[in-house]
Design an enzyme around this catalytic site. Structure first.
Site, PDB file in Angstrom:
ATOM      1  N   GLY A   5       8.928  -5.666   7.235  1.00  0.00           N
ATOM      2  CA  GLY A   5       8.465  -6.109   8.738  1.00  0.00           C
ATOM      3  C   GLY A   5       7.055  -6.576   8.756  1.00  0.00           C
ATOM      4  O   GLY A   5       6.331  -6.565   7.886  1.00  0.00           O
TER       5      GLY A   5
ATOM      6  N   CYS B   6       7.489  -2.517   1.685  1.00  0.00           N
ATOM      7  CA  CYS B   6       6.450  -3.412   2.024  1.00  0.00           C
ATOM      8  C   CYS B   6       6.036  -2.659   3.585  1.00  0.00           C
ATOM      9  O   CYS B   6       5.293  -1.362   3.210  1.00  0.00           O
ATOM     10  CB  CYS B   6       6.922  -4.991   2.577  1.00  0.00           C
ATOM     11  SG  CYS B   6       5.740  -5.905   2.837  1.00  0.00           S
ATOM     12  N   LEU B   7       6.367  -2.870   4.560  1.00  0.00           N
ATOM     13  CA  LEU B   7       5.815  -2.274   5.776  1.00  0.00           C
ATOM     14  C   LEU B   7       6.375  -0.866   5.704  1.00  0.00           C
ATOM     15  O   LEU B   7       5.953   0.282   6.093  1.00  0.00           O
ATOM     16  CB  LEU B   7       6.354  -2.796   6.905  1.00  0.00           C
ATOM     17  CG  LEU B   7       5.960  -2.041   8.331  1.00  0.00           C
ATOM     18  CD1 LEU B   7       4.661  -2.135   8.704  1.00  0.00           C
ATOM     19  CD2 LEU B   7       6.679  -2.791   9.728  1.00  0.00           C
TER      20      LEU B   7
ATOM     21  N   GLN C 286       4.091   0.980   3.627  1.00  0.00           N
ATOM     22  CA  GLN C 286       2.861   1.460   4.218  1.00  0.00           C
ATOM     23  C   GLN C 286       3.310   2.684   5.272  1.00  0.00           C
ATOM     24  O   GLN C 286       2.300   3.751   5.367  1.00  0.00           O
ATOM     25  CB  GLN C 286       2.292   0.294   5.102  1.00  0.00           C
ATOM     26  CG  GLN C 286       1.945  -0.646   4.320  1.00  0.00           C
ATOM     27  CD  GLN C 286       1.801  -2.105   4.854  1.00  0.00           C
ATOM     28  OE1 GLN C 286       2.122  -2.358   5.883  1.00  0.00           O
ATOM     29  NE2 GLN C 286       1.322  -3.203   4.075  1.00  0.00           N
TER      30      GLN C 286
ATOM     31  N   PHE D  68      -1.652  -6.223   5.042  1.00  0.00           N
ATOM     32  CA  PHE D  68      -2.213  -4.867   5.184  1.00  0.00           C
ATOM     33  C   PHE D  68      -1.937  -4.110   3.891  1.00  0.00           C
ATOM     34  O   PHE D  68      -0.853  -4.388   3.175  1.00  0.00           O
ATOM     35  CB  PHE D  68      -1.473  -3.896   6.398  1.00  0.00           C
ATOM     36  CG  PHE D  68      -1.873  -4.482   7.743  1.00  0.00           C
ATOM     37  CD1 PHE D  68      -3.086  -4.097   8.533  1.00  0.00           C
ATOM     38  CD2 PHE D  68      -1.519  -5.514   8.354  1.00  0.00           C
ATOM     39  CE1 PHE D  68      -3.409  -4.424   9.595  1.00  0.00           C
ATOM     40  CE2 PHE D  68      -1.641  -6.091   9.465  1.00  0.00           C
ATOM     41  CZ  PHE D  68      -2.682  -5.662  10.172  1.00  0.00           C
TER      42      PHE D  68
ATOM     43  N   HIS E   5       7.969  -7.047  -2.942  1.00  0.00           N
ATOM     44  CA  HIS E   5       9.367  -7.412  -2.403  1.00  0.00           C
ATOM     45  C   HIS E   5      10.369  -7.489  -3.432  1.00  0.00           C
ATOM     46  O   HIS E   5      10.591  -8.266  -4.280  1.00  0.00           O
ATOM     47  CB  HIS E   5       9.475  -8.620  -1.494  1.00  0.00           C
ATOM     48  CG  HIS E   5       9.141  -8.504  -0.145  1.00  0.00           C
ATOM     49  ND1 HIS E   5       9.920  -8.363   0.937  1.00  0.00           N
ATOM     50  CD2 HIS E   5       7.780  -8.418   0.490  1.00  0.00           C
ATOM     51  CE1 HIS E   5       9.167  -8.251   2.155  1.00  0.00           C
ATOM     52  NE2 HIS E   5       7.908  -8.283   1.655  1.00  0.00           N
TER      53      HIS E   5
ATOM     54  N   GLU F  23      13.646  -7.522  -3.548  1.00  0.00           N
ATOM     55  CA  GLU F  23      14.723  -8.316  -3.273  1.00  0.00           C
ATOM     56  C   GLU F  23      14.696  -9.556  -3.962  1.00  0.00           C
ATOM     57  O   GLU F  23      15.673 -10.214  -4.140  1.00  0.00           O
ATOM     58  CB  GLU F  23      15.221  -8.254  -2.096  1.00  0.00           C
ATOM     59  CG  GLU F  23      14.484  -9.142  -1.189  1.00  0.00           C
ATOM     60  CD  GLU F  23      13.336  -8.622  -0.498  1.00  0.00           C
ATOM     61  OE1 GLU F  23      12.402  -9.373  -0.029  1.00  0.00           O
ATOM     62  OE2 GLU F  23      12.649  -7.523  -0.911  1.00  0.00           O
TER      63      GLU F  23
END
Length: 419
Positions: free
Chosen positions: A280, A309-310, A313, A354, A393, A395
């Site tokens: 995200g 990803c997000l 984090q 980030f 990622h 995917e």
């Protein structure tokens, strides 16, 4: 090629457009004025730098963070990635749009509409679509997606700005009549708040829960649903890409997708075998303030967890680590990452601004993957607990398929947890 010029734009300080013949580095003032008057698009940085070019896609002004992406394929998947919300994507590959657009690739977001990048920049103007899968001209697709586009600028010069000065606050404009207020464009870039402290995931997650059994696209038959599910997983949507759901289905995993405001009790009521925290946009430190209690409760429940990803984090923050803003970020489909578990080096897709600070990892949380570009963290695993996550990622939409194994690794964790 065109040159970035600091300060407010005037007729004496415009960059050369591709409409001006090559070999004329010392244009007359009249030529510069003509170049300025023929521009139908522009991008302004918050420091006053302006590039003029040819507009495409939606008309109007959009503001966002300027980043560059090094992928040479998959521009539809990139621009519909919710992780690019409030960002303007510059493609370093010069020919973007020449294979048109098609219905199978056009939507990575779980929500219909414009939930990905707000703007895009490329070197060469869009040409007529030429591909057997094309169903729509790329310019028309950009307009329908409400993405403002700019071409005919020196993308190498803009890339150098981002590389040397970091991702920029910017305003991109397309006005077909050429009536562009450059001073207002600069002020729009300066007035934008930026991505730090922004919980953008709240704007791109699903409105209502849904399920997915759709598998990966195949040349012979397109998309199809899996027959029998081996596992059931709850995916917490912070801007999930559809190809993550398809990869899970390809591995025999049925998914129930809920939004980032779901409570832990709502997730547990679905009786999942595991939980996925999705990719995200925005600042993870802002999103964790909204979803941290839920994530910590899921961790304490002992269920197998996969973060992407997000989601990676957010897991790190919930476990006690810290995140930080990057200068250029990682955006592309050619990033080398080392799997520290196997020693294998894989080429992956990345899209993040980030990163997790590995020096802040608490005891029991270990790095599992590391970027070979700059040594930043690209994955975590928790000792003696079925928790794994990656910054990249897996995917592969777009990008290499080197990381597909991660979904099977997650399925193996669930199988072991059941036994």
């Amino acid at each position: 090629d065109s040159v970035p010029l600091p300060g407010k734009m005037s007729a004496e300080r415009v960059n050369r457009l591709t409409t001006i013949p090559e070999g004329q580095p010392n244009m007359s003032e009249q030529s510069k004025k003509q170049a300025s008057s023929t521009a139908t698009g522009a991008i302004a940085l918050s420091d006053g730098t302006i590039f003029l070019g040819k507009g495409a896609g939606a008309e109007g002004v959009h503001v966002g963070e300027l980043c560059f992406n090094t992928a040479i394929t998959g521009y539809q998947e990139i621009l519909t990635d919710p992780s690019y919300s409030s960002q303007i994507v510059l493609f370093t590959f010069p020919h973007v749009g020449n294979v048109g657009a098609n219905a199978d690739d056009h939507e990575e977001s779980s929500l219909p509409g414009a939930n990905g990048a707000c703007g895009t920049i490329f070197r060469e103007p869009i040409t007529a679509a030429s591909n057997w899968r094309s169903g729509e001209e790329f310019g028309d697709w950009l307009t329908r997606r409400n993405i403002v586009a700019l071409s005919g600028v020196d993308t190498r010069a803009i890339t150098r700005i981002v590389r040397e000065q970091g991702m920029q606050k910017a305003a991109i404009c397309h006005k077909q009549d050429g009536n562009i207020d450059l001073d207002a464009l600069i002020e729009a870039a300066r007035a934008w708040n930026g991505l730090e402290t922004a919980d953008l995931a709240a704007d791109v997650d699903t409105d209502a829960p849904f399920e997915n059994a759709q598998r990966l696209w195949q040349v012979s038959g397109g998309y199809s649903d899996m027959a029998d599910a081996k596992h059931h997983v709850v995916v917490v949507d912070f801007g999930v890409k559809k190809n993550i759901l398809r990869n899970l289905a390809q591995t025999g995993i049925r998914t129930s997708v809920v939004n980032g405001d779901a409570t832990a009790d709502e997730i547990f009521a679905l009786n999942p075998d595991g939980v996925v925290f999705s990719n995200g946009p925005g600042d993870p430190a802002a999103t964790i303030a909204r979803s941290g209690d839920m994530i910590r409760a899921v961790i304490n429940k002992g269920l197998p967890i996969l973060g992407i990803c997000l989601g990676h984090q957010l897991l790190a923050l919930a476990l006690g680590a810290k995140t930080m803003k990057m200068a250029q970020g990682h955006h592309g489909a050619n990033h080398p990452v080392k799997d520290l578990v196997t020693g294998k080096v894989e080429i992956v897709s990345m899209n993040h601004g980030f990163t997790v600070d590995p020096s802040t990892l608490p005891e029991g949380v270990e790095e599992s993957h590391r970027s070979l570009f700059d040594g930043t963290n690209s994955g975590l695993a928790v000792k003696n607990r079925p928790i794994i996550s990656v910054q990249h990622h897996p995917e592969a939409s777009p990008g290499p398929q080197d990381s597909f194994y991660l979904f099977q690794r997650f399925a193996d964790l669930m199988a072991a947890h059941k036994s």
